[in-house]
Scaffold this motif. Structure first.
Motif, PDB file in Angstrom:
ATOM      1  N   ARG A 102      27.474  19.066  51.910  1.00  0.00           N
ATOM      2  CA  ARG A 102      26.661  20.273  51.715  1.00  0.00           C
ATOM      3  C   ARG A 102      27.511  21.499  51.359  1.00  0.00           C
ATOM      4  N   GLU A 103      28.516  21.302  50.480  1.00  0.00           N
ATOM      5  CA  GLU A 103      29.293  22.416  49.964  1.00  0.00           C
ATOM      6  C   GLU A 103      29.916  22.011  48.629  1.00  0.00           C
ATOM      7  N   PHE A 104      30.080  23.022  47.774  1.00  0.00           N
ATOM      8  CA  PHE A 104      30.811  22.814  46.527  1.00  0.00           C
ATOM      9  C   PHE A 104      32.307  22.971  46.802  1.00  0.00           C
ATOM     10  N   LYS A 105      33.110  22.085  46.199  1.00  0.00           N
ATOM     11  CA  LYS A 105      34.564  22.163  46.324  1.00  0.00           C
ATOM     12  C   LYS A 105      35.141  21.916  44.945  1.00  0.00           C
ATOM     13  N   LEU A 106      35.934  22.873  44.450  1.00  0.00           N
ATOM     14  CA  LEU A 106      36.472  22.748  43.096  1.00  0.00           C
ATOM     15  C   LEU A 106      37.883  23.337  43.027  1.00  0.00           C
ATOM     16  N   TYR A 107      38.612  22.856  42.004  1.00  0.00           N
ATOM     17  CA  TYR A 107      39.957  23.354  41.723  1.00  0.00           C
ATOM     18  C   TYR A 107      39.995  23.839  40.284  1.00  0.00           C
ATOM     19  N   VAL A 108      40.712  24.966  40.049  1.00  0.00           N
ATOM     20  CA  VAL A 108      40.859  25.538  38.715  1.00  0.00           C
ATOM     21  C   VAL A 108      42.348  25.732  38.449  1.00  0.00           C
ATOM     22  N   GLY A 109      42.817  25.315  37.307  1.00  0.00           N
ATOM     23  CA  GLY A 109      44.237  25.465  36.961  1.00  0.00           C
ATOM     24  C   GLY A 109      44.514  24.813  35.617  1.00  0.00           C
ATOM     25  N   ILE A 110      45.803  24.553  35.276  1.00  0.00           N
ATOM     26  CA  ILE A 110      47.006  24.940  36.025  1.00  0.00           C
ATOM     27  C   ILE A 110      47.531  26.240  35.394  1.00  0.00           C
ATOM     28  N   PHE A 111      48.103  27.146  36.248  1.00  0.00           N
ATOM     29  CA  PHE A 111      48.579  28.447  35.782  1.00  0.00           C
ATOM     30  C   PHE A 111      50.071  28.598  36.094  1.00  0.00           C
ATOM     31  N   LEU A 112      50.718  29.458  35.282  1.00  0.00           N
ATOM     32  CA  LEU A 112      52.128  29.788  35.541  1.00  0.00           C
ATOM     33  C   LEU A 112      52.222  30.707  36.748  1.00  0.00           C
ATOM     34  N   HIS A 113      53.464  30.906  37.168  1.00  0.00           N
ATOM     35  CA  HIS A 113      53.704  31.701  38.371  1.00  0.00           C
ATOM     36  C   HIS A 113      53.281  33.157  38.228  1.00  0.00           C
ATOM     37  N   ASP A 114      53.122  33.603  36.961  1.00  0.00           N
ATOM     38  CA  ASP A 114      52.816  35.021  36.761  1.00  0.00           C
ATOM     39  C   ASP A 114      51.312  35.298  36.690  1.00  0.00           C
ATOM     40  N   VAL A 115      50.439  34.314  37.047  1.00  0.00           N
ATOM     41  CA  VAL A 115      48.982  34.492  37.023  1.00  0.00           C
ATOM     42  C   VAL A 115      48.492  34.707  38.446  1.00  0.00           C
ATOM     43  N   GLU A 116      47.650  35.707  38.585  1.00  0.00           N
ATOM     44  CA  GLU A 116      47.099  36.045  39.903  1.00  0.00           C
ATOM     45  C   GLU A 116      45.575  36.093  39.807  1.00  0.00           C
ATOM     46  N   LEU A 117      44.876  35.491  40.813  1.00  0.00           N
ATOM     47  CA  LEU A 117      43.413  35.543  40.893  1.00  0.00           C
ATOM     48  C   LEU A 117      43.013  36.834  41.595  1.00  0.00           C
ATOM     49  N   ARG A 118      42.208  37.667  40.894  1.00  0.00           N
ATOM     50  CA  ARG A 118      41.848  38.966  41.448  1.00  0.00           C
ATOM     51  C   ARG A 118      40.425  38.967  42.030  1.00  0.00           C
ATOM     52  N   ASN A 119      39.450  38.326  41.336  1.00  0.00           N
ATOM     53  CA  ASN A 119      38.065  38.390  41.819  1.00  0.00           C
ATOM     54  C   ASN A 119      37.287  37.179  41.317  1.00  0.00           C
ATOM     55  N   ILE A 120      36.101  37.006  41.892  1.00  0.00           N
ATOM     56  CA  ILE A 120      35.183  35.934  41.487  1.00  0.00           C
ATOM     57  C   ILE A 120      33.786  36.547  41.355  1.00  0.00           C
ATOM     58  N   THR A 121      33.152  36.283  40.239  1.00  0.00           N
ATOM     59  CA  THR A 121      31.789  36.777  40.019  1.00  0.00           C
ATOM     60  C   THR A 121      30.796  35.676  40.396  1.00  0.00           C
ATOM     61  N   PHE A 122      29.973  35.945  41.419  1.00  0.00           N
ATOM     62  CA  PHE A 122      28.913  35.029  41.848  1.00  0.00           C
ATOM     63  C   PHE A 122      27.578  35.502  41.292  1.00  0.00           C
ATOM     64  N   ALA A 123      26.541  34.738  41.576  1.00  0.00           N
ATOM     65  CA  ALA A 123      25.203  35.101  41.089  1.00  0.00           C
ATOM     66  C   ALA A 123      24.729  36.419  41.674  1.00  0.00           C
ATOM     67  N   THR A 124      25.278  36.781  42.833  1.00  0.00           N
ATOM     68  CA  THR A 124      24.823  38.007  43.500  1.00  0.00           C
ATOM     69  C   THR A 124      25.733  39.195  43.243  1.00  0.00           C
ATOM     70  N   GLY A 125      26.884  38.970  42.583  1.00  0.00           N
ATOM     71  CA  GLY A 125      27.779  40.092  42.317  1.00  0.00           C
ATOM     72  C   GLY A 125      29.226  39.656  42.313  1.00  0.00           C
ATOM     73  N   VAL A 126      30.131  40.652  42.162  1.00  0.00           N
ATOM     74  CA  VAL A 126      31.565  40.403  42.068  1.00  0.00           C
ATOM     75  C   VAL A 126      32.203  40.627  43.432  1.00  0.00           C
ATOM     76  N   LEU A 127      33.041  39.655  43.853  1.00  0.00           N
ATOM     77  CA  LEU A 127      33.764  39.756  45.119  1.00  0.00           C
ATOM     78  C   LEU A 127      35.244  39.556  44.860  1.00  0.00           C
ATOM     79  N   THR A 128      36.081  40.339  45.572  1.00  0.00           N
ATOM     80  CA  THR A 128      37.517  40.093  45.527  1.00  0.00           C
ATOM     81  C   THR A 128      37.809  38.819  46.301  1.00  0.00           C
ATOM     82  N   VAL A 129      39.067  38.363  46.203  1.00  0.00           N
ATOM     83  CA  VAL A 129      39.446  37.167  46.951  1.00  0.00           C
ATOM     84  C   VAL A 129      39.262  37.398  48.441  1.00  0.00           C
TER      85      VAL A 129
END
Length: 614
Positions: A102-129
């Motif tokens: 009863r949960e979604f589980k996913l992986y996104v990649g692959i990125f170099l060391h100089d990439v940073e995840l700042r936020n995620i946009t959901f159906a209800t709005g934008v949230l920081t990490v």
């Protein structure tokens, strides 16, 4: 010649280990360096907000030569930084969702060391990490040994950022739509990656309906189930609008809802009237407005007290006529007493109220030992002379008898007989004998017959019944079927009493007002030998014994004679109703006297159940 990296010379062993090659042609010195060599480095970029990478390395070339004339040594060193054009590297999505968790589980990649995840946009709005983790949406970065990384996200099904849909009644489809926002350091350039995942789970608990009754109302309760109140409710064919919910005193909480419906409400249907009660039915269903699927339904029928006839000491009689569902097109205002000038004093779409004196409106009076009875009848009449067009001769009658007994200055109301669509026969296919069969056709064309799934078949008083008797399992074209005698009984046994004649001595019985009629059988797609068929019709009739309408199962029986048409026609084999000279009870005279040119059979059909609203 020698080559190196970042100004440092490499020997042949170091070059071979790194996959470097140095060669020469007549016009060029060629250095080959694999992209991704550890002597260089990768860098992230985001042209057009899409993820790209470049590879940069700085090779060195040293060249030594000696001039032929001067014999002098010359050394030349070249440093040449190289950067590849931006190479697209679209991020991949690895869906590791297990629906049962009863949960979604996913992986996104692959990125170099100089990439940073700042936020995620959901159906209800934008949230920081940080905000995402605080909401229970687990966000993590996973770094590999070479410095690259992937990001993971976990989102429970039961959150407001998940869209839920029921493509099947018991299955829920969950949908997660997110957009990851990344930045590249140190430039702070950005790019995004959108992900949409779906998972289905059989986890739906359907709503359930229960109900009870008291003296006046239906009480309906709905348990919502796992989908909450994401459904529509229909009561008696009407949507439960806010106005109707208020009228039916709707009450609800997080798990249940209830309504109270008076039995006289337009949502209920009247099934049956008795002397002192009415049987009403309420149909309730809940349905999914997206799929239009019925999730649950309830048909609740109860008896409610109702006095339809009142007799007063001064000779005044009041009677209430009720429209039941078996007469859906009836307008109660059309009803009259025996004297058709006596109309209802009031009426609506379900009731008609009559008030009249015992010596008026065609009321009859009968004297008994200790009392007398006044009787009248509420009905819907057809009168061609007066031009009434409410009904026609073939329409079922509506009859409601109103009776009042007067005993020594005392009065009481007795049972009346509501005869709206008086009889509703229910036919069933008889097992019979296989050599002949008797079937009931749907109409006079004899093209379609009632099958087992059609029963019970509703037939009404004076409505015609179309019977076909067929000689089957025979390919002999020289055989002919004759109906000798047919009769009806209340028991399955052919010889049981009482009995009523239908066909006598191969002719239609005409001793009552429901005469039997024979139909001609012609060759068509179904009938190849008409002589093996006999068809007759009769109007549905009431079985009367001692002036009482019998409400029993009725069976139809026939004596059959199978004739050889190649032999001289004698007696009954002259044809259906051709032997008019035979008198008395021919069947009894012939029974057991089969000749070489005839063969006798018997067949029964039934039961036909007679129902009466009383």
């Amino acid at each position: 010649m020698n080559m190196g990296i970042d100004g440092l010379r490499l020997d042949s062993a170091q070059m071979a280990a790194r996959g470097y090659y140095l060669s020469i042609t007549d016009f060029h010195i060629i250095v080959e360096i694999p992209i991704g060599s550890p002597d260089g480095y990768y860098k992230s970029h985001s042209p057009a907000f899409q993820y790209h990478i470049t590879y940069t390395i700085e090779p060195m070339l040293e060249v030594f030569w000696m001039a032929d004339q001067t014999q002098q040594d010359t050394r030349y060193k070249i440093l040449f930084p190289i950067t590849t054009p931006p190479m697209p590297r679209p991020p991949y999505t690895d869906d590791r969702t297990v629906p049962e968790m009863r949960e979604f589980k996913l992986y996104v990649g692959i990125f170099l060391h100089d990439v940073e995840l700042r936020n995620i946009t959901f159906a209800t709005g934008v949230l920081t990490v940080e905000e995402s983790n605080a909401r229970g949406f687990t966000v993590q970065q996973h770094v590999f040994a070479n410095g690259s990384s992937v990001f993971s996200l976990k989102v429970p099904f039961d959150t407001d950022v998940i869209f839920k849909h029921n493509p099947q009644v018991l299955v829920t489809t969950y949908t997660l739509s997110v957009v990851f926002g990344f930045v590249i350091l140190p430039e702070e350039s950005s790019f995004a990656h959108a992900v949409k995942l779906q998972a289905s789970l059989q986890d739906v608990v359907l709503p359930t309906l229960t109900g009870t009754c008291d003296q006046d109302q239906f009480y309906i309760t709905v348990k919502y189930g796992s989908q909450g109140t994401n459904f529509k409710t229909m009561v008696g064919g009407l949507d439960l609008t806010p106005e109707l919910a208020e009228a039916y005193k709707f009450k609800g909480n997080a798990t249940h809802g209830s309504i109270e419906v008076p039995y006289t409400a337009t949502s209920s249907a009247f099934e049956l009237i008795t002397a002192n009660s009415i049987r009403a039915r309420l149909a309730v269903l809940v349905w999914d407005p997206i799929t239009n699927w019925i999730l649950s339904d309830l048909f609740l029928a109860c008896y409610f007290p109702l006095t339809t006839t009142r007799c007063y000491p001064n000779g005044t009689i009041s009677a209430l006529a009720v429209k039941v569902e078996s007469v859906p097109n009836l307008d109660p205002s059309w009803l009259t007493l025996k004297d058709q000038s006596c109309m209802p004093v009031s009426s609506n779409d379900r009731f008609a109220q009559f008030i009249f004196n015992a010596d008026s409106c065609g009321t009859t009076r009968t004297f008994f030992d200790h009392y007398m009875m006044y009787e009248n009848e509420i009905g819907l009449y057809y009168n061609a002379e007066k031009g009434l067009t409410h009904t026609s001769p073939v329409d079922p009658e509506y009859r409601q008898t109103v009776s009042c007994y007067y005993v020594v200055n005392d009065t009481q109301t007795i049972a009346f007989h509501a005869k709206s669509r008086l009889y509703e026969p229910k036919a069933e296919i008889s097992s019979g004998q296989m050599t002949v069969q008797m079937r009931l056709a749907t109409d006079s064309s004899y093209q379609e017959f009632y099958e087992a799934e059609d029963y019970p078949v509703k037939k009404y008083l004076r409505e015609p019944l179309y019977f076909e008797v067929e000689l089957v399992q025979s390919t002999d074209p020289h055989l002919a079927l004759i109906l000798d005698n047919c009769w009806a009984t209340l028991q399955k046994e052919m010889t049981s009493l009482p009995s009523w004649d239908i066909i006598v001595a191969s002719c239609a019985y005409s001793g009552d007002g429901y005469a039997t009629a024979f139909s001609t059988v012609s060759v068509d797609d179904r009938v190849s030998v008409p002589s093996r068929y006999k068809r007759f019709s009769m109007k549905m009739f009431a079985f009367i014994q001692e002036d009482q309408v019998l409400k029993h199962e009725v069976y139809v029986h026939c004596d059959l004679v199978i004739c050889d048409t190649t032999s001289p026609a004698e007696g009954i084999c002259q044809g259906q109703c051709a032997n008019l000279a035979v008198k008395g009870t021919p069947t009894q005279m012939r029974r057991g006297q089969s000749t070489t040119s005839t063969y006798q059979k018997q067949i029964s059909f039934g039961p036909i159940t007679l129902n009466s609203f009383q």
